[in-house]
Every structure is written in C-alpha cells, then in structure tokens.
Design an enzyme around this catalytic site. Structure first.
Site, PDB file in Angstrom:
ATOM      1  N   ASP A 150       4.200 -14.219  38.336  1.00 31.65           N
ATOM      2  CA  ASP A 150       3.308 -13.403  37.536  1.00 31.65           C
ATOM      3  C   ASP A 150       3.120 -14.113  36.196  1.00 31.65           C
ATOM      4  O   ASP A 150       3.794 -15.086  35.891  1.00 31.65           O
ATOM      5  CB  ASP A 150       3.805 -11.971  37.378  1.00 31.65           C
ATOM      6  CG  ASP A 150       5.180 -11.870  36.739  1.00 31.65           C
ATOM      7  OD1 ASP A 150       5.805 -12.922  36.535  1.00 31.65           O
ATOM      8  OD2 ASP A 150       5.610 -10.754  36.441  1.00 31.65           O
ATOM      9  N   ASP A 193       8.098  -7.964  37.585  1.00 32.99           N
ATOM     10  CA  ASP A 193       8.742  -7.401  36.395  1.00 32.99           C
ATOM     11  C   ASP A 193       8.762  -5.888  36.349  1.00 32.99           C
ATOM     12  O   ASP A 193       9.056  -5.318  35.319  1.00 32.99           O
ATOM     13  CB  ASP A 193       8.069  -7.933  35.127  1.00 32.99           C
ATOM     14  CG  ASP A 193       6.617  -7.487  35.019  1.00 32.99           C
ATOM     15  OD1 ASP A 193       6.114  -6.875  35.981  1.00 32.99           O
ATOM     16  OD2 ASP A 193       5.994  -7.755  33.982  1.00 32.99           O
ATOM     17  N   ASP A 203       5.892  -4.082  41.226  1.00 29.78           N
ATOM     18  CA  ASP A 203       6.164  -5.335  41.916  1.00 29.78           C
ATOM     19  C   ASP A 203       7.234  -5.161  42.984  1.00 29.78           C
ATOM     20  O   ASP A 203       7.465  -6.070  43.766  1.00 29.78           O
ATOM     21  CB  ASP A 203       6.637  -6.399  40.923  1.00 29.78           C
ATOM     22  CG  ASP A 203       5.488  -6.953  40.106  1.00 29.78           C
ATOM     23  OD1 ASP A 203       4.447  -7.259  40.712  1.00 29.78           O
ATOM     24  OD2 ASP A 203       5.621  -7.060  38.881  1.00 29.78           O
TER      25      ASP A 203
END
Length: 946
Positions: free
Chosen positions: A382, A684, A688
């Site tokens: 990410d 995070d 996710d």
C-alpha cells in the site's frame, strides 16, 4: 412469572471495596458485562451509575495519584493475563534425553560398564562405557543449552509483540498508555480497526460495529450503542468510533477466561522444516540400512576369525565387549546419519534472523514468515505510510474559485482573509465537525491533534485558517456520523444547528464527492448551480493536484429542511461543493533505492492504493515502481475484467488506484494461484484484513497502525517503511541460504562417515571411528555446525540474485557438486591413511593401530573444520570475507579445535585415542586444510543453478 424479581434484589458492597472508596466489586462488574445483563445494569443506575460507583468521571476519567491507582489495582486487579511458567533449563535437558538413538547408546554404555568392570575391574574396565556416557551428556548439554537460549529469545520477542498502546482520558487529559496499565473506571477512546482492550460499557459514539468472531465464532457483526452497551475484550471495532468505560480487566474478562482454558502452543513447523524433516527421514533410513549392514559385516568377521581359530564355542568377555562395540558403532552410524541438526539449523537461523530484524524495525510473529519472504517474487504494497512518510499536510486548496498554496501558516491565513466570511464559516464547520480526529489540550496545556494522518492534516489546516475546534464543536450538536472506510471512500455527519434545522457535511475522494454535488460556493460566497464548465474546471484542478502527487479531498455540505432521525441514512447526493484540498504526503527517503534493490533481486513491486489514479501514478513514478511498460489501473475497471483479461493484464499491473480491499485480495489470489508467485502483502487496517488474512497469500506484512493489522500479519513493520520490507526480504534470503550452507556441510560429513565406516567394516573387519568419536563428529556437524552456519548475517549480494520461488529445488546442482567433490576428497584421504598410514608414518609396535585410528579421526575432524569455513560460500572462492565479524562462527571453530586437542591429548582412555606427535598433528591439520583449495577448485566447475 418471576421476571422482574431481580429488579428489587439488592447488592451488598463488600467492606474492603467500600473502604477503598468504591461501591461495586470486581465480580459484580464482571457479571454485568459478561452476562450482558441489562436488568442488573439498570439496578446499578445504568452506565452512569456504574461510572459513579467506580469513582470515575465519564468526561475526565480516573484520578491519577499513585495512592488512588494502587487502591484501584488492589480491588479490581490489573489488565494482564496469566502466562504459563517458562520452562527451566532442566526441562530442556530432560527433553534432549528423550532422543531414541541416545537412549539406545545409553543402554550400550550401561552394558559396556557392567561387562567391562566385571572383566577388567575398576577403573580400567569402565573407560569405554564412561566415554560413551560423557559423549551423550555433552550432546545433551549442548542441545539443551541451545534450546533454552532460543526459548529466552522467543520470550523477548513475545514481550515486544505485546507492546500495545491505547488512548484514554485520565484527569481530564487525553493520553496514550499501555493496555496493561488499564484499570476499571478508565475512559478509553476506540476507533475503526482497534481491538477492545478490556471488558467495558459503551459511553458515547457513532455507528459502532463490533466484530465478535474472535470470541463467539459468529461472523455477523454486532452494533454497540446505548441499548446494547456491552463491549468485550478481544473483539474488534469494525466500524465507527466511541468512548468506553472499562469495567473488567485481566483474567476476569471473557477473553481472559477463554485464554485460561487454552494451552498456548508454540509455532507450527515452517514449510522448510517440514521439507527438511522429509530429507532427514530418507537419510535416516539410508543410515539405518548402512548401520545394519555394518553391524552384520563386523559380527560376521568376528565369527569367521573364531571359526578359523576353532573357538566358536568358547567366548571371552573381550569378545562380548567387541560385539557390544560393534553394536555401539552401528547405533552411532545411525546417530551420525540422522541429520537431527536440520530442524535445529532452521530454528536457529530463523530465531537469529527474528532477533536481528527487531533491530531493523520488523517484528516477525510467525517463524515461517522469514523463509517465505526469502522466496518472495512480488510485493503488493500500500502507499500511505509505507512508500510515503504518513506525515500529511494540506499544501494547496481550491476554495471559492481561488487556487492557493497553503503549506505555511501565513499562506493559510491569507486564504482565510481572502474568501468571504460565510464560506470560511461553512469550511471550518465542515473541517471541525466532519472528522474522526480531535484537538485536545495535553499535559502542558498546548493543542495536540489526534487522529489519522489525513484527519490531522485537515484539522491543522483548520487551525491555521484561524478556527477554534472546541468552539465549533460546542456551537452545534452532532446527530449522526458515518465514519470513513475504504469501500465508501467518504465520511458523513449530520449536525443539528443552534438556529434550528439540520445540515449534512461530507468529505472524501474528490471525484466521488464532486459527483454528488450539484451546487458550489462561488467567489462571492454565494451558493450557485454547478455548471458543466465550472465542474470541468474543478475536475482539472483535481487532476492538477493529483499530478503533483497530492492526495485530494473534496468537502461538501447540504441543508436539510425536514426533521432528521438518527436512524435515517445520510444523503448520498444533492450537496454543495465547499472546495478541494491537496494533501502532501512526501515519499520516504530511500524508497526509490529500495524499489531498485527489489527489482534487481527479481522482485516485482506493485502499489495498491485508494488514491486517485493520477496521484497514484505520480507517486509510483517518483518511487520507481511505475515503468514505461507497466500498467496503472483503477479498482472499478479491474473488477469488470473477465478471467481471460485478468490473466493477460495482471503480470503488467504495477499500480492499482481507487482499490477496495477485495481488489487487493483478488490481485494477490491470482498472483498466487495462476502465476505461482510468492507474494508479500502490506496492509494497515481493518479493511485490509481480508487480503492480509487470506490463507493462501504467502506472507502478510502489517503496518503498525491498528491492532487488526497486527493480528492479521505475519510480519509487523514497526516503522511503516518500505525500506524495512526490503530488509526483511534480505534477511529471508539469508535464512534460506544459511540453511543451504548447513545442509551442504552436513551431507558431506554424513556421506564420508557412512562410507568410511561401512567400507572399513566390509574390507578390514573393523571400524576406524569409534562410537565416542562419531558422537563428537555428530556434535560438530549438528549442533555446533548449525550454530556456526545458521547465524551468518546477510550480504548485499543476496539481493542481486533471482528469488527461489515456490518450486525451486532446495538442494541445488551447486550444492551437489560441492558435496560430492568434497566427500570424494575426504574419503580418499582417510582411505589412504587406512591403507598406507602405518608405512607413511612408520608406525610399529602394539599401539600402532590405536595411533593410526587417532590420526584418521583427527584428520577427519579437521577436514570438517576447514570444510565448515568453505561452506560459508557455495559459489564464491573468497570464503574469509566478513568471517571475523561473525563472532559465533569464530567461537564455534575455536571451541571445536580446543576440544579436539583435549580429546586427543588428555581423554585417550575415554575416546579410544592416543596422543599424537607434532608431526602427526601438523599432517592432520594440513590434510584438513587441503580441503579448502579442493573446494575452491570445485567452485570453478560450471553446473546449472537448479
């Protein structure tokens, strides 16, 4: 018919609780929350009544004087779970003694002692037996010491894993404390992604959804509100935010009671350990075959000799001892052949890597993660906080048609003075009310901004504009909040205005919010229709900001004329555009270099983000992720692709923008199953978790942002830095290569020891290496060899080779070349000494056989010492680079040499050795050393890499 009787029942407060200044005991509190007992809660005056009985304030929290905190701990306990006591050193000694081959050797030693003492008396007859006992004890002691140190290391790592903080209000001040310092009466602030740290009651909040699957197994989330205020330790906040009153901590919580019923198991075997255990089993079976044949040949030789002498019917004690020695040799061949050091090498190497990675800000939660990362072929990362610093600032804004730089306090103030007061008022109302963050006073009475980086950037912008957070919050009443999440990509709030009526505010992904707007605030501060031309200008502004690598957010509001109920949804369109802000999140230093390192290592880096595609592409180019031939795609477009199209485009995807967690999950799953990639995934937060927690993704790396990410991840990146991910990759490869080095070293010893004893038994009727000597060799190659080679630190060269991947051979052609070549050299040396040794060294007299066997044993050991050095590099000729920096390696080699001298010179009776002359020592060492140029010559022979 008896319902309602409980309402009149009275609760008696224990005297010690009263004396401490409280009106309710820990057990009563536990029964209220754990039993979700609404009636009992009402008896105690509801949540406010419980708070009062706990001597706390729902606004200010508990007082923090040491005396009052001590009383609270004494009455209600602390927020820690009982842990199983650590195993002591003697337990590891006992476990090491359980090894079957060592037990058989122990029986041999006992029989040898009895027969020897009966035949030859004490102490002469006990030498052989005591020698085997001493060797067994040495092996057991070294193994137990290694396991014990490793257990202490894992305990340290476990302590690091439990460093979790939570935000609480104490003495009217919001602060971060460890979850282990929580006490009943504490006011805890929870938001999306957090784990509930103790049992408690909902005080206030919006749209709180709790995932209780960790406790109940039920996947259906539960709403927490004033009607259902019960919050249980170990559950997770799936959506919303709230304040919670802590009621029960530690072992009294439902989670604590659940933990008490479970015995905490260690880590499962890693895939590499499983693979190597299979190798060990095969080698063990081969060793058992050779051992049985060797024993049969040795016994047959003794029978043949007896037949020739005609004494087959009369047996002496010496001959019985000889058969016992044959059996001990056979058993020891099995000990040497069974590479029990393989799993030890894996564990040692992984434990060493885990400890070192802690220093590099990576916490490994599962052993297998190290070796998986070493084989990674793709990293799906990410953006925010991993590739970028996650320190966000609003640097540009488009308000009332004015596009301004607002990075400094002066620039923001200038913008505030240029735009009409009505527009500024609505902008500040939006920023300070439609937020998951907060501006609070810290201990020094200074403003402190709390919240996610995006929220803190906006709040800081509002303060720079001259706004007052507390005044704005008090001016209107928040009726409903819909928190931001990755699926909606927007956040909304409904305000009840002091002059009457309601107003909705929304913010989020610019194109999504702009599409929901049909009006805009113009340069005069008036609300006008959003014409196509002006909408086009705003779209261009969004693109301009995004191309400058800025994250863009659009703010909008709507007047609600009718009454609004908290149960009603927040409107999705019909908004007035307030403006657009561009938030700078600088790329982390060193990211571009780390991406280049990954590329040279054959690892493809793909960026998955919720940002606008132009922002994503700009940052990906800056990081070196997006190349000329790479593909950037948006999540919605990705979702519409057929299986055939996905198969074609997925290898080319380098950037996925506007992605949902499901998009990341789909991408990873295809890479794993269709393209057989070993994928490392970073995430995070709660959204996710599906991608992180999918069983078949390979490796999950959580950013240390939320407890969900930590719980779902195999590796926690403590500094949220992509450079750390590259470092984890290097350590993973180091683990893999170190174990290969050890296997190469061990298999060489195995092959030579088996062939030497077997061939000698077959051709000469005796074995040159005794049971005690073979046990010492076994220790050199198993425990000490694992310790030396498994703790080699990584080199930068590791990231210049291609990854092994999922189906790579563990024992490569390079390893086979080194193993067979070195084994041949060692066998020829020992065979020459056996056949020509007496002549070459002019050995005569009754001790000649003993001296020759000692010479063979000594040469064999020094062959292993120098081969251990050669094994530091499987392909490079220079094996001395960095050797002095590896203190463990130097210490192991030094100890091996020192103890070998002691065995030869001082332990002759126990080890069946004889002191050697300086010339014989010199030759033994030189014969071992010559293995190094042989190893160097072997490395020049070209073989395939597989």
């Amino acid at each position: 018919m008896f319902i309602g009787l409980n309402l009149t029942s009275e609760y008696t407060v224990p005297e010690e609780v009263k004396d401490a200044g409280f009106q309710i005991c820990a057990d009563e509190l536990g029964s209220v929350v754990e039993g979700r007992d609404v009636k009992k809660l009402k008896i105690h005056g509801g949540v406010e009544g419980i708070a009062s009985k706990l001597s706390t304030s729902v606004n200010s929290g508990i007082p923090t004087s040491e005396q009052l905190l001590s009383k609270r701990k004494e009455i209600y306990g602390i927020n820690k779970f009982a842990e199983s006591p650590a195993k002591g050193f003697l337990t590891f000694v006992w476990e090491a003694l359980q090894d079957m081959t060592l037990m058989i050797l122990g029986i041999c030693a006992f029989v040898s002692l009895v027969v020897g003492i009966v035949m030859e008396g004490w102490p002469k007859g006990a030498h052989d037996g005591l020698g085997i006992v001493a060797s067994i004890l040495l092996v057991v002691f070294v193994t137990a010491t290694s396991d014990y140190r490793q257990s202490l290391q894992f305990k340290d790592l476990d302590r690091e894993k439990k460093k979790i903080t939570v935000q609480v209000t104490r003495d009217g001040c919001r602060q971060k404390i460890s979850i282990y310092d929580l006490l009943p009466g504490d006011i805890v602030h929870l938001s999306i992604g957090d784990q509930v740290p103790a049992d408690g009651l909902f005080l206030s909040g919006f749209s709180v959804v709790i995932n209780e699957s960790s406790l109940t197994g039920e996947s259906e989330p539960v709403n927490a509100n004033s009607h259902n205020p019960f919050l249980l330790s170990g559950t997770k906040v799936q959506d919303g935010s709230c304040k919670m009153l802590v009621t029960t901590v530690g072992m009294r919580t439902q989670w604590g009671k659940l933990m008490a019923t479970l015995s905490e198991g260690g880590d499962d075997e890693t895939p590499l350990q499983v693979k190597l255990n299979g190798v060990a089993t095969i080698i063990g079976k081969i060793g058992l075959f050779f051992a049985l044949v060797t024993f049969a040949v040795l016994v047959q030789g003794l029978f043949s000799r007896k037949l020739e002498e005609g004494s087959q019917w009369t047996w002496s004690g010496d001959e019985a001892m000889e058969i016992l020695e044959f059996f001990a040799v056979a058993v020891t061949i099995v000990v040497v052949a069974v590479p029990e050091g393989l799993p030890l090498a894996v564990t040692l190497s992984l434990a060493f890597a885990m400890k070192k990675m802690m220093n590099d800000k990576a916490l490994v939660r599962h052993l297998a993660a190290c070796e998986t990362m070493g084989s990674a072929t793709t990293i799906c990362s990410d953006k925010t906080g991993t590739l970028t610093t996650n320190h966000m600032t609003v640097v540009k804004a488009c308000i009332c048609g004015k596009i301004k730089d607002v990075g400094s306090a002066k620039e923001a103030y200038d913008l505030g003075s240029e735009i009409p007061d009505s527009a500024l008022k609505i902008l500040l109302q939006s920023i300070f009310n439609n937020t998951g963050g907060e501006v609070v006073k810290n201990k020094d009475n200074k403003n402190e901004i709390l919240g996610t980086p995006t929220e803190t950037a906006l709040l800081e912008f509002g303060l720079r504009l001259g706004g007052d957070f507390q005044a704005e919050r008090q001016a209107s009443n928040i009726v409903k909040v819909e928190p931001f999440n990755s699926t909606k990509k927007r956040m909304g709030v409904i305000l009840e205005l002091p002059e009457g009526g309601f107003r909705a505010h929304c913010k989020g992904a610019s194109e999504i919010i702009l599409a929901a707007c049909d009006k805009v605030i113009d340069s005069k501060g008036e609300v006008v229709l959003l014409e196509k031309e002006y909408a086009h200008v705003l779209v261009n502004t969004i693109e301009k900001f995004a191309n400058e690598a800025l994250r863009t957010l659009c703010l909008g509001y709507m007047e609600i004329e009718t009454e609004f109920s908290a149960e009603s949804p927040i409107p999705s369109n019909g908004y007035t555009c307030i403006g657009i802000v561009g938030i700078k999140d600088p790329v982390r230093p060193g990211v571009r270099e780390s991406v280049a390192i990954c590329r040279s290592a054959g690892i493809t880096v793909r960026m998955v983000t919720g940002d606008n595609i132009n922002t994503a592409k700009a940052i990906a180019r800056e990081c070196g992720i997006l190349t000329e031939n790479g593909l950037a795609i948006e999540g919605p477009e990705f979702r519409e692709k057929s299986e055939e199209e996905l198969h074609e485009i997925i290898p080319k995807i380098q950037v996925m923008a506007r992605s949902s967690p499901l998009d990341k999950h789909t991408l990873v799953k295809h890479l794993r199953t269709t393209f057989e990639e070993v994928v490392a995934v970073t995430g995070d937060g709660t959204n996710d978790a599906p991608a992180l927690h999918e069983a078949d993704i390979g490796l999950a790396m959580g950013i240390a942002g939320t407890e969900v990410a930590k719980e779902s991840a195999d590796v926690i990146i403590l500094d949220d830095n992509f450079s750390t991910i590259a470092t984890v990759g290097k350590w993973g490869r180091s683990v893999y290569i170190n174990i290969q080095k050890f296997v190469q070293f061990q298999l060489t010893v195995n092959v030579v020891a088996l062939i030497v004893n077997f061939s000698s038994a077959c051709l000469t009727g005796n074995a040159p290496l005794t049971a005690v000597q073979l046990l010492w060799v076994n220790m050199i190659m198993d425990t000490l060899g694992a310790l030396a080679l498994a703790t080699e630190p990584p080199t930068d060269d590791l990231m210049k080779r291609m990854p092994v991947g999922r189906k790579g051979n563990f024992i490569t052609n390079v390893m086979w070349r080194n193993i067979l070549g070195q084994s041949l050299y060692q066998f020829l040396i020992i065979w020459y000494l056996q056949t020509r040794g007496k002549v070459s060294f002019q050995l005569n007299g009754p001790d000649s056989d003993l001296i020759l066997n000692t010479l063979i044993f000594n040469s064999f050991v020094f062959c292993q010492v120098f081969n251990e050095i050669s094994s530091r590099e499987m392909e490079k000729i220079n094996v001395f680079q960095g050797i002095l920096q590896n203190y463990v390696f130097v210490a192991v080699l030094s100890c091996t040499c020192v103890f070998q001298i002691i065995i030869i010179e001082f332990l002759g009776a126990f080890a069946s050795t004889s002191p050697l002359s300086l010339q014989q020592w010199f030759v033994s060492v030189i014969l071992g050393f010559l293995g190094m140029p042989v190893a160097a010559a072997l490395k020049m022979i070209p073989v395939g890499s597989k």
